[in-house]
Design a protein around this motif. Structure first.
Motif, PDB file in Angstrom:
ATOM      1  N   ASP A  28      33.288  30.547   4.982  1.00 25.72           N
ATOM      2  CA  ASP A  28      33.522  31.800   4.077  1.00 25.72           C
ATOM      3  C   ASP A  28      32.244  32.563   4.167  1.00 25.72           C
ATOM      4  O   ASP A  28      31.509  32.431   4.931  1.00 25.72           O
ATOM      5  N   LYS A  35      29.872  29.915  -2.497  1.00 26.62           N
ATOM      6  CA  LYS A  35      30.528  28.682  -1.430  1.00 26.62           C
ATOM      7  C   LYS A  35      30.068  28.314  -0.363  1.00 26.62           C
ATOM      8  O   LYS A  35      29.956  27.301  -0.004  1.00 26.62           O
ATOM      9  N   PRO A  52      31.434  35.618   9.876  1.00 34.43           N
ATOM     10  CA  PRO A  52      31.235  37.029  10.184  1.00 34.43           C
ATOM     11  C   PRO A  52      31.843  37.857   8.823  1.00 34.43           C
ATOM     12  O   PRO A  52      33.054  37.458   8.903  1.00 34.43           O
ATOM     13  N   LEU A  53      31.315  38.747   8.351  1.00 34.50           N
ATOM     14  CA  LEU A  53      31.889  39.531   7.092  1.00 34.50           C
ATOM     15  C   LEU A  53      33.086  40.355   7.640  1.00 34.50           C
ATOM     16  O   LEU A  53      34.010  40.441   7.159  1.00 34.50           O
ATOM     17  N   LEU A  78      42.971  31.818   5.631  1.00 36.18           N
ATOM     18  CA  LEU A  78      43.186  32.378   4.419  1.00 36.18           C
ATOM     19  C   LEU A  78      42.513  33.558   3.878  1.00 36.18           C
ATOM     20  O   LEU A  78      41.637  33.551   3.006  1.00 36.18           O
ATOM     21  N   LEU A  79      42.089  34.383   4.851  1.00 32.74           N
ATOM     22  CA  LEU A  79      41.223  35.381   4.423  1.00 32.74           C
ATOM     23  C   LEU A  79      42.154  36.552   3.785  1.00 32.74           C
ATOM     24  O   LEU A  79      43.090  36.420   3.786  1.00 32.74           O
ATOM     25  N   THR A 113      43.915  39.554   2.269  1.00 33.21           N
ATOM     26  CA  THR A 113      44.941  40.461   3.086  1.00 33.21           C
ATOM     27  C   THR A 113      44.025  41.839   3.136  1.00 33.21           C
ATOM     28  O   THR A 113      43.227  42.423   2.318  1.00 33.21           O
ATOM     29  N   LEU A 126      51.979  33.759   4.906  1.00 36.49           N
ATOM     30  CA  LEU A 126      52.838  32.543   4.306  1.00 36.49           C
ATOM     31  C   LEU A 126      53.622  32.617   3.338  1.00 36.49           C
ATOM     32  O   LEU A 126      53.420  33.655   2.323  1.00 36.49           O
ATOM     33  N   THR A 152      42.155  36.378  -7.380  1.00 37.00           N
ATOM     34  CA  THR A 152      41.374  37.451  -6.561  1.00 37.00           C
ATOM     35  C   THR A 152      42.253  37.979  -5.695  1.00 37.00           C
ATOM     36  O   THR A 152      42.074  39.035  -5.050  1.00 37.00           O
ATOM     37  N   LYS A 206      50.810  43.862   3.172  1.00 38.43           N
ATOM     38  CA  LYS A 206      51.401  42.963   2.272  1.00 38.43           C
ATOM     39  C   LYS A 206      52.778  43.459   1.885  1.00 38.43           C
ATOM     40  O   LYS A 206      53.913  42.917   1.983  1.00 38.43           O
ATOM     41  N   ASP A 220      50.286  30.227  -8.467  1.00 37.01           N
ATOM     42  CA  ASP A 220      50.151  30.729  -7.021  1.00 37.01           C
ATOM     43  C   ASP A 220      49.639  29.819  -5.999  1.00 37.01           C
ATOM     44  O   ASP A 220      50.294  29.541  -4.982  1.00 37.01           O
TER      45      ASP A 220
HETATM   46  N1  LIG Z   1      50.413  31.850  -3.187  1.00 34.68           N
HETATM   47  C1  LIG Z   1      49.435  32.132  -2.292  1.00 34.68           C
HETATM   48  O1  LIG Z   1      48.014  31.493  -2.316  1.00 34.68           O
HETATM   49  C2  LIG Z   1      49.529  32.778  -0.879  1.00 34.68           C
HETATM   50  C3  LIG Z   1      50.846  32.908  -0.421  1.00 34.68           C
HETATM   51  C4  LIG Z   1      51.121  33.854   0.736  1.00 34.68           C
HETATM   52  C5  LIG Z   1      50.051  34.157   1.440  1.00 34.68           C
HETATM   53  N2  LIG Z   1      48.827  34.176   0.903  1.00 34.68           N
HETATM   54  C6  LIG Z   1      47.713  35.147   1.711  1.00 34.68           C
HETATM   55  O2  LIG Z   1      46.492  34.125   1.765  1.00 34.68           O
HETATM   56  C7  LIG Z   1      45.308  34.787   1.693  1.00 34.68           C
HETATM   57  C8  LIG Z   1      44.503  34.149   0.884  1.00 34.68           C
HETATM   58  O3  LIG Z   1      44.783  34.158  -0.337  1.00 34.68           O
HETATM   59  P1  LIG Z   1      44.004  33.225  -1.558  1.00 34.68           P
HETATM   60  O4  LIG Z   1      44.805  33.575  -2.743  1.00 34.68           O
HETATM   61  O5  LIG Z   1      43.536  32.161  -0.993  1.00 34.68           O
HETATM   62  O6  LIG Z   1      42.699  34.345  -1.699  1.00 34.68           O
HETATM   63  P2  LIG Z   1      41.261  34.067  -2.305  1.00 34.68           P
HETATM   64  O7  LIG Z   1      40.667  35.416  -2.713  1.00 34.68           O
HETATM   65  O8  LIG Z   1      41.437  32.959  -3.099  1.00 34.68           O
HETATM   66  O9  LIG Z   1      40.594  33.781  -0.899  1.00 34.68           O
HETATM   67  C9  LIG Z   1      39.907  34.539   0.158  1.00 34.68           C
HETATM   68  C10 LIG Z   1      38.486  33.847   0.540  1.00 34.68           C
HETATM   69  O10 LIG Z   1      38.119  34.549   1.764  1.00 34.68           O
HETATM   70  C11 LIG Z   1      36.794  34.807   1.663  1.00 34.68           C
HETATM   71  N3  LIG Z   1      36.411  35.790   2.520  1.00 34.68           N
HETATM   72  C12 LIG Z   1      36.369  37.068   2.589  1.00 34.68           C
HETATM   73  N4  LIG Z   1      36.095  37.517   4.040  1.00 34.68           N
HETATM   74  C13 LIG Z   1      35.931  36.544   4.726  1.00 34.68           C
HETATM   75  C14 LIG Z   1      35.437  36.502   6.021  1.00 34.68           C
HETATM   76  N5  LIG Z   1      34.954  37.715   6.749  1.00 34.68           N
HETATM   77  N6  LIG Z   1      34.924  35.198   6.554  1.00 34.68           N
HETATM   78  C15 LIG Z   1      35.442  33.995   5.841  1.00 34.68           C
HETATM   79  N7  LIG Z   1      35.927  34.112   4.512  1.00 34.68           N
HETATM   80  C16 LIG Z   1      35.988  35.244   3.857  1.00 34.68           C
HETATM   81  C17 LIG Z   1      36.786  35.046   0.359  1.00 34.68           C
HETATM   82  O11 LIG Z   1      35.297  35.042  -0.142  1.00 34.68           O
HETATM   83  C18 LIG Z   1      37.540  33.991  -0.435  1.00 34.68           C
HETATM   84  O12 LIG Z   1      36.768  32.820  -0.563  1.00 34.68           O
HETATM   85  C19 LIG Z   1      45.764  36.344   1.407  1.00 34.68           C
HETATM   86  O13 LIG Z   1      45.877  36.983   2.497  1.00 34.68           O
HETATM   87  C20 LIG Z   1      47.243  36.116   0.850  1.00 34.68           C
HETATM   88  O14 LIG Z   1      47.908  37.224   0.647  1.00 34.68           O
HETATM   89  C21 LIG Z   1      48.452  33.627  -0.223  1.00 34.68           C
END
Ligand SMILES: NC(=O)c1ccc[n+]([C@@H]2O[C@H](COP(=O)([O-])OP(=O)(O)OC[C@H]3O[C@@H](n4cnc5c(N)ncnc54)[C@H](O)[C@@H]3O)[C@@H](O)[C@H]2O)c1
Length: 333
Positions: free
Chosen positions: A20, A25, A58-59, A100-101, A103, A153, A189, A203, A262
Protein backbone atom coordinates in the motif's frame (compact mmCIF):
# COMPACT_ATOMS: atom_id res chain seq x y z
CA UNK A 1 -21.63 -19.86 -3.07
CA UNK A 2 -19.16 -22.71 -2.57
CA UNK A 3 -17.56 -23.91 0.62
CA UNK A 4 -15.11 -25.94 -1.45
CA UNK A 5 -13.71 -25.06 -4.87
CA UNK A 6 -11.28 -27.58 -6.33
CA UNK A 7 -10.78 -29.01 -2.84
CA UNK A 8 -9.98 -25.60 -1.31
CA UNK A 9 -11.77 -23.83 1.51
CA UNK A 10 -11.35 -20.09 1.91
CA UNK A 11 -9.27 -20.70 5.03
CA UNK A 12 -6.63 -22.36 2.83
CA UNK A 13 -5.66 -18.97 1.39
CA UNK A 14 -2.39 -17.74 2.88
CA UNK A 15 -1.19 -14.13 2.63
CA UNK A 16 2.50 -13.80 1.76
CA UNK A 17 2.83 -10.06 1.06
CA UNK A 18 0.81 -6.84 0.98
CA UNK A 19 1.52 -3.44 -0.56
CA UNK A 20 0.00 0.00 0.00
CA UNK A 21 1.10 3.63 0.06
CA UNK A 22 -1.08 4.99 2.92
CA UNK A 23 0.96 6.30 5.90
CA UNK A 24 -1.49 4.58 8.29
CA UNK A 25 -1.10 1.15 6.62
CA UNK A 26 2.54 0.76 5.50
CA UNK A 27 4.64 -0.85 8.24
CA UNK A 28 1.57 -2.25 10.04
CA UNK A 29 0.75 -5.92 10.39
CA UNK A 30 -1.77 -6.85 7.66
CA UNK A 31 -4.40 -7.65 10.34
CA UNK A 32 -4.20 -4.00 11.60
CA UNK A 33 -3.68 -2.30 8.24
CA UNK A 34 -6.98 -3.55 6.81
CA UNK A 35 -8.85 -1.38 9.34
CA UNK A 36 -6.46 1.59 9.44
CA UNK A 37 -6.95 5.13 8.15
CA UNK A 38 -10.10 6.10 6.28
CA UNK A 39 -11.25 2.50 5.70
CA UNK A 40 -15.02 2.39 6.28
CA UNK A 41 -15.27 -1.43 6.28
CA UNK A 42 -17.13 -2.80 9.32
CA UNK A 43 -15.04 -5.03 11.60
CA UNK A 44 -17.07 -8.25 11.37
CA UNK A 45 -14.27 -10.61 12.34
CA UNK A 46 -11.08 -10.32 14.33
CA UNK A 47 -8.26 -11.19 11.94
CA UNK A 48 -5.39 -12.85 13.83
CA UNK A 49 -1.92 -11.29 13.74
CA UNK A 50 -0.36 -12.31 10.41
CA UNK A 51 3.31 -11.66 11.23
CA UNK A 52 3.58 -9.86 7.91
CA UNK A 53 3.88 -6.10 7.51
CA UNK A 54 2.48 -4.04 4.65
CA UNK A 55 5.26 -2.84 2.35
CA UNK A 56 5.45 0.49 0.52
CA UNK A 57 4.62 0.29 -3.18
CA UNK A 58 5.36 2.86 -5.89
CA UNK A 59 2.83 5.70 -5.78
CA UNK A 60 2.57 6.53 -9.50
CA UNK A 61 -1.04 7.76 -10.08
CA UNK A 62 -2.49 5.87 -7.06
CA UNK A 63 -3.65 8.92 -5.10
CA UNK A 64 -4.34 11.36 -7.91
CA UNK A 65 -7.58 13.33 -7.52
CA UNK A 66 -9.78 13.63 -4.43
CA UNK A 67 -8.31 10.56 -2.72
CA UNK A 68 -5.01 12.43 -2.30
CA UNK A 69 -6.77 14.94 -0.02
CA UNK A 70 -7.57 12.28 2.61
CA UNK A 71 -4.74 9.73 2.21
CA UNK A 72 -1.11 10.77 2.65
CA UNK A 73 1.73 8.58 1.44
CA UNK A 74 4.08 6.92 3.95
CA UNK A 75 7.66 8.24 4.05
CA UNK A 76 8.97 4.95 2.59
CA UNK A 77 6.86 5.44 -0.56
CA UNK A 78 9.39 7.97 -1.93
CA UNK A 79 11.98 5.14 -2.02
CA UNK A 80 9.64 2.62 -3.67
CA UNK A 81 9.86 2.09 -7.42
CA UNK A 82 8.60 -0.30 -10.06
CA UNK A 83 11.97 -2.10 -9.74
CA UNK A 84 11.71 -2.46 -5.94
CA UNK A 85 8.12 -3.71 -6.33
CA UNK A 86 9.28 -6.38 -8.80
CA UNK A 87 12.05 -7.44 -6.40
CA UNK A 88 9.65 -7.63 -3.42
CA UNK A 89 7.16 -9.61 -5.49
CA UNK A 90 9.88 -12.03 -6.66
CA UNK A 91 10.97 -12.54 -3.04
CA UNK A 92 7.42 -13.17 -1.74
CA UNK A 93 6.73 -15.68 -4.57
CA UNK A 94 2.91 -15.46 -4.48
CA UNK A 95 0.79 -17.86 -6.52
CA UNK A 96 -1.71 -15.03 -7.05
CA UNK A 97 -1.83 -11.28 -6.72
CA UNK A 98 -5.15 -9.54 -6.02
CA UNK A 99 -5.17 -5.93 -7.17
CA UNK A 100 -7.50 -3.57 -5.24
CA UNK A 101 -5.94 -0.24 -6.19
CA UNK A 102 -8.16 2.83 -6.62
CA UNK A 103 -10.11 3.20 -9.86
CA UNK A 104 -8.37 5.53 -12.31
CA UNK A 105 -4.82 4.55 -11.29
CA UNK A 106 -3.98 3.02 -14.66
CA UNK A 107 -0.20 3.42 -14.26
CA UNK A 108 -0.09 1.81 -10.81
CA UNK A 109 -2.40 -1.08 -11.80
CA UNK A 110 -0.27 -1.71 -14.91
CA UNK A 111 2.89 -1.72 -12.76
CA UNK A 112 1.41 -4.32 -10.38
CA UNK A 113 0.18 -6.45 -13.29
CA UNK A 114 3.63 -6.44 -14.90
CA UNK A 115 5.42 -7.19 -11.61
CA UNK A 116 3.01 -10.04 -11.00
CA UNK A 117 3.50 -11.60 -14.45
CA UNK A 118 7.29 -11.22 -14.19
CA UNK A 119 7.22 -12.95 -10.76
CA UNK A 120 5.27 -15.86 -12.30
CA UNK A 121 2.13 -15.07 -10.28
CA UNK A 122 -1.45 -15.08 -11.52
CA UNK A 123 -3.33 -11.78 -11.31
CA UNK A 124 -6.87 -10.87 -10.29
CA UNK A 125 -7.72 -7.34 -11.37
CA UNK A 126 -10.59 -6.09 -9.18
CA UNK A 127 -10.25 -2.59 -10.68
CA UNK A 128 -11.83 -1.36 -13.93
CA UNK A 129 -8.41 -0.36 -15.36
CA UNK A 130 -7.72 -2.52 -18.44
CA UNK A 131 -5.53 -5.54 -17.75
CA UNK A 132 -7.54 -8.51 -19.11
CA UNK A 133 -8.82 -6.03 -21.71
CA UNK A 134 -5.29 -4.92 -22.63
CA UNK A 135 -4.02 -7.02 -25.54
CA UNK A 136 -0.43 -6.32 -24.50
CA UNK A 137 -0.82 -7.25 -20.81
CA UNK A 138 -3.00 -10.30 -21.54
CA UNK A 139 -0.30 -11.53 -23.96
CA UNK A 140 2.36 -11.02 -21.25
CA UNK A 141 0.47 -13.32 -18.86
CA UNK A 142 0.09 -15.97 -21.58
CA UNK A 143 3.78 -15.69 -22.43
CA UNK A 144 4.79 -16.08 -18.75
CA UNK A 145 2.48 -19.08 -18.38
CA UNK A 146 0.26 -17.60 -15.64
CA UNK A 147 -3.46 -16.90 -15.25
CA UNK A 148 -5.21 -13.54 -15.52
CA UNK A 149 -8.72 -12.74 -14.26
CA UNK A 150 -10.45 -9.36 -14.79
CA UNK A 151 -11.47 -6.61 -15.18
CA UNK A 152 -13.56 -4.84 -12.50
CA UNK A 153 -14.84 -7.24 -9.89
CA UNK A 154 -18.61 -7.67 -9.79
CA UNK A 155 -20.21 -7.38 -6.40
CA UNK A 156 -21.83 -10.54 -5.02
CA UNK A 157 -25.32 -9.10 -5.17
CA UNK A 158 -24.75 -5.59 -6.49
CA UNK A 159 -26.43 -3.07 -8.75
CA UNK A 160 -24.83 -4.36 -11.98
CA UNK A 161 -25.80 -7.97 -11.27
CA UNK A 162 -29.36 -6.99 -10.33
CA UNK A 163 -29.66 -4.68 -13.33
CA UNK A 164 -28.42 -7.26 -15.87
CA UNK A 165 -30.56 -10.01 -14.30
CA UNK A 166 -33.68 -7.81 -14.54
CA UNK A 167 -32.92 -6.89 -18.15
CA UNK A 168 -32.66 -10.61 -18.92
CA UNK A 169 -36.03 -11.13 -17.20
CA UNK A 170 -37.67 -8.41 -19.32
CA UNK A 171 -36.17 -9.92 -22.47
CA UNK A 172 -37.17 -13.48 -21.54
CA UNK A 173 -40.83 -12.32 -21.35
CA UNK A 174 -40.55 -10.55 -24.71
CA UNK A 175 -40.77 -7.10 -23.09
CA UNK A 176 -38.63 -4.64 -25.03
CA UNK A 177 -36.35 -2.55 -22.81
CA UNK A 178 -36.73 1.09 -23.89
CA UNK A 179 -34.95 3.10 -21.17
CA UNK A 180 -33.11 2.29 -17.98
CA UNK A 181 -30.72 3.78 -15.47
CA UNK A 182 -28.61 2.69 -12.51
CA UNK A 183 -27.50 5.36 -10.03
CA UNK A 184 -25.21 4.51 -7.11
CA UNK A 185 -24.09 6.42 -4.02
CA UNK A 186 -21.84 5.39 -1.13
CA UNK A 187 -19.68 6.76 1.65
CA UNK A 188 -16.37 4.85 1.53
CA UNK A 189 -13.05 5.90 -0.02
CA UNK A 190 -13.92 4.07 -3.25
CA UNK A 191 -16.90 6.42 -3.68
CA UNK A 192 -14.84 9.44 -2.64
CA UNK A 193 -12.33 8.56 -5.37
CA UNK A 194 -15.13 7.91 -7.88
CA UNK A 195 -16.69 11.34 -7.16
CA UNK A 196 -13.84 12.73 -9.26
CA UNK A 197 -15.00 12.52 -12.92
CA UNK A 198 -11.43 12.07 -14.16
CA UNK A 199 -11.07 8.98 -11.94
CA UNK A 200 -14.48 7.39 -12.55
CA UNK A 201 -14.32 7.20 -16.35
CA UNK A 202 -13.18 3.56 -16.47
CA UNK A 203 -15.91 2.57 -13.95
CA UNK A 204 -18.63 4.23 -16.07
CA UNK A 205 -17.35 2.43 -19.18
CA UNK A 206 -17.17 -0.87 -17.31
CA UNK A 207 -20.77 -0.64 -16.09
CA UNK A 208 -21.94 0.21 -19.62
CA UNK A 209 -20.02 -2.79 -20.95
CA UNK A 210 -21.82 -5.06 -18.46
CA UNK A 211 -25.18 -3.74 -19.72
CA UNK A 212 -24.11 -4.17 -23.35
CA UNK A 213 -23.23 -7.81 -22.54
CA UNK A 214 -26.79 -8.16 -21.22
CA UNK A 215 -27.94 -7.35 -24.75
CA UNK A 216 -28.99 -3.70 -24.68
CA UNK A 217 -27.62 -0.62 -26.40
CA UNK A 218 -25.99 1.03 -23.36
CA UNK A 219 -24.37 3.99 -25.11
CA UNK A 220 -26.90 6.47 -23.73
CA UNK A 221 -27.64 4.70 -20.43
CA UNK A 222 -26.79 6.54 -17.18
CA UNK A 223 -25.03 3.89 -15.10
CA UNK A 224 -22.33 4.52 -12.58
CA UNK A 225 -21.14 5.91 -9.33
CA UNK A 226 -23.15 9.09 -8.81
CA UNK A 227 -21.97 10.61 -5.59
CA UNK A 228 -20.11 10.43 -2.30
CA UNK A 229 -22.42 10.52 0.73
CA UNK A 230 -20.09 10.32 3.74
CA UNK A 231 -22.65 9.24 6.36
CA UNK A 232 -23.38 6.04 4.38
CA UNK A 233 -19.90 4.73 5.30
CA UNK A 234 -19.47 1.28 3.74
CA UNK A 235 -23.13 1.11 2.72
CA UNK A 236 -23.84 1.48 -0.98
CA UNK A 237 -27.26 2.39 -2.30
CA UNK A 238 -28.28 1.72 -5.90
CA UNK A 239 -31.40 3.08 -7.61
CA UNK A 240 -32.54 1.25 -10.73
CA UNK A 241 -35.31 2.01 -13.17
CA UNK A 242 -36.21 -0.03 -16.24
CA UNK A 243 -38.90 1.00 -18.70
CA UNK A 244 -40.15 -1.32 -21.39
CA UNK A 245 -42.90 -2.04 -23.87
CA UNK A 246 -44.96 -5.21 -23.78
CA UNK A 247 -47.53 -6.52 -26.30
CA UNK A 248 -49.10 -3.79 -28.52
CA UNK A 249 -46.79 -1.25 -26.90
CA UNK A 250 -48.27 -1.57 -23.39
CA UNK A 251 -45.87 0.18 -20.96
CA UNK A 252 -44.08 -1.66 -18.15
CA UNK A 253 -41.76 -0.01 -15.65
CA UNK A 254 -39.90 -1.12 -12.55
CA UNK A 255 -37.99 0.73 -9.83
CA UNK A 256 -35.70 -0.91 -7.28
CA UNK A 257 -33.61 0.45 -4.41
CA UNK A 258 -30.79 -1.88 -3.40
CA UNK A 259 -28.75 -1.32 -0.24
CA UNK A 260 -25.69 -3.45 0.47
CA UNK A 261 -22.56 -3.40 2.58
CA UNK A 262 -19.90 -2.78 -0.03
CA UNK A 263 -16.76 -4.52 1.26
CA UNK A 264 -18.21 -7.97 2.14
CA UNK A 265 -20.12 -7.78 -1.14
CA UNK A 266 -16.77 -7.71 -2.97
CA UNK A 267 -15.10 -10.19 -0.60
CA UNK A 268 -17.69 -12.84 -1.49
CA UNK A 269 -16.68 -12.68 -5.15
CA UNK A 270 -12.96 -12.60 -4.39
CA UNK A 271 -13.48 -15.73 -2.27
CA UNK A 272 -14.60 -17.44 -5.48
CA UNK A 273 -12.05 -15.73 -7.74
CA UNK A 274 -8.89 -16.70 -5.82
CA UNK A 275 -9.88 -20.35 -5.72
CA UNK A 276 -10.97 -20.68 -9.36
CA UNK A 277 -7.77 -18.86 -10.41
CA UNK A 278 -5.76 -21.39 -8.45
CA UNK A 279 -7.74 -24.29 -9.98
CA UNK A 280 -7.19 -22.90 -13.50
CA UNK A 281 -3.44 -22.65 -12.86
CA UNK A 282 -3.33 -26.23 -11.54
CA UNK A 283 -5.12 -27.40 -14.70
CA UNK A 284 -2.35 -25.79 -16.77
CA UNK A 285 -4.49 -22.93 -18.09
CA UNK A 286 -2.71 -19.65 -18.89
CA UNK A 287 -3.74 -16.10 -19.87
CA UNK A 288 -7.30 -14.80 -19.48
CA UNK A 289 -9.62 -17.48 -18.06
CA UNK A 290 -12.76 -16.72 -20.09
CA UNK A 291 -15.11 -19.39 -18.61
CA UNK A 292 -15.14 -17.69 -15.20
CA UNK A 293 -14.49 -14.02 -15.98
CA UNK A 294 -17.97 -13.23 -17.33
CA UNK A 295 -19.49 -14.23 -13.99
CA UNK A 296 -16.91 -12.67 -11.69
CA UNK A 297 -16.23 -9.36 -13.47
CA UNK A 298 -18.21 -6.45 -14.90
CA UNK A 299 -15.85 -5.92 -17.79
CA UNK A 300 -14.60 -9.33 -18.96
CA UNK A 301 -12.80 -9.67 -22.26
CA UNK A 302 -15.59 -11.97 -23.50
CA UNK A 303 -18.92 -11.06 -21.94
CA UNK A 304 -22.07 -13.13 -21.63
CA UNK A 305 -25.63 -12.84 -20.37
CA UNK A 306 -26.14 -13.32 -16.63
CA UNK A 307 -27.58 -16.85 -16.92
CA UNK A 308 -24.88 -18.05 -19.37
CA UNK A 309 -22.13 -16.57 -17.19
CA UNK A 310 -23.51 -18.35 -14.09
CA UNK A 311 -23.85 -21.63 -16.00
CA UNK A 312 -20.24 -21.46 -17.28
CA UNK A 313 -18.88 -20.55 -13.85
CA UNK A 314 -20.70 -23.40 -12.10
CA UNK A 315 -19.57 -25.85 -14.81
CA UNK A 316 -15.95 -24.73 -14.26
CA UNK A 317 -16.26 -25.22 -10.48
CA UNK A 318 -17.82 -28.67 -11.00
CA UNK A 319 -15.09 -29.75 -13.46
CA UNK A 320 -12.38 -28.43 -11.11
CA UNK A 321 -13.78 -30.63 -8.35
CA UNK A 322 -13.71 -33.64 -10.67
CA UNK A 323 -10.17 -32.79 -11.83
CA UNK A 324 -9.02 -32.53 -8.23
CA UNK A 325 -10.67 -35.84 -7.26
CA UNK A 326 -8.97 -37.56 -10.26
CA UNK A 327 -5.57 -36.10 -9.28
CA UNK A 328 -6.05 -37.28 -5.69
CA UNK A 329 -7.05 -40.77 -6.88
CA UNK A 330 -4.01 -40.94 -9.25
CA UNK A 331 -1.80 -39.89 -6.35
CA UNK A 332 -3.16 -42.71 -4.19
CA UNK A 333 -2.57 -45.37 -6.84
N1 LIG B 1 -17.50 -3.65 -3.54
C1 LIG B 1 -16.20 -3.31 -3.70
O1 LIG B 1 -15.49 -3.02 -2.75
C2 LIG B 1 -15.64 -3.35 -5.12
C3 LIG B 1 -16.35 -4.03 -6.09
C4 LIG B 1 -15.86 -4.06 -7.38
C5 LIG B 1 -14.68 -3.40 -7.69
N2 LIG B 1 -14.00 -2.73 -6.73
C6 LIG B 1 -12.76 -2.01 -7.11
O2 LIG B 1 -11.66 -2.39 -6.29
C7 LIG B 1 -10.78 -1.28 -6.14
C8 LIG B 1 -10.49 -1.03 -4.68
O3 LIG B 1 -11.70 -0.66 -4.00
P1 LIG B 1 -11.68 -0.44 -2.44
O4 LIG B 1 -13.07 -0.19 -2.01
O5 LIG B 1 -10.90 -1.53 -1.77
O6 LIG B 1 -10.84 0.95 -2.35
P2 LIG B 1 -10.10 1.57 -1.08
O7 LIG B 1 -10.08 3.04 -1.32
O8 LIG B 1 -10.68 1.06 0.19
O9 LIG B 1 -8.62 0.96 -1.18
C9 LIG B 1 -7.67 1.36 -2.13
C10 LIG B 1 -6.30 1.19 -1.48
O10 LIG B 1 -5.30 1.38 -2.48
C11 LIG B 1 -4.22 2.07 -1.86
N3 LIG B 1 -3.35 2.62 -2.89
C12 LIG B 1 -3.44 3.78 -3.59
N4 LIG B 1 -2.42 3.89 -4.47
C13 LIG B 1 -1.64 2.80 -4.31
C14 LIG B 1 -0.44 2.38 -4.93
N5 LIG B 1 0.16 3.09 -5.88
N6 LIG B 1 0.11 1.20 -4.52
C15 LIG B 1 -0.50 0.46 -3.55
N7 LIG B 1 -1.65 0.82 -2.94
C16 LIG B 1 -2.22 1.98 -3.32
C17 LIG B 1 -4.93 3.08 -0.97
O11 LIG B 1 -4.06 3.64 0.00
C18 LIG B 1 -6.02 2.20 -0.36
O12 LIG B 1 -5.57 1.52 0.78
C19 LIG B 1 -11.44 -0.10 -6.85
O13 LIG B 1 -10.92 0.01 -8.15
C20 LIG B 1 -12.89 -0.51 -6.89
O14 LIG B 1 -13.61 0.11 -7.92
C21 LIG B 1 -14.44 -2.71 -5.44
Amino acid sequence: MHEHIGGHRLGDVEFVAAFDVDSTKVGQDLSEAIHAGRTAAVRHVVVPHQGMTVQAGPLLDGLDGTLGTVVSPHAEVSGASVTSLAAAMAEARPDLVVCLLPTGSTEAVTAYARASAEAGAGFINATPEPVANSTELAALFTERGVVLLGDDLRSHLGATTLHTALIELFQSRGVEVKDNYQLNVGGNTDFLNLSDPARSRSKQLSKRKALANAGIDSREVAAGPNGFVKHLGDRKVGFLRIEGESIIGAPVSMEVRLEVEDSPNAAAVLANAVRVAHCAARQGMVGVIDPVCAFLFKSPKSGAKESTALHDFQAFVRKSGEHDARQAADGRE
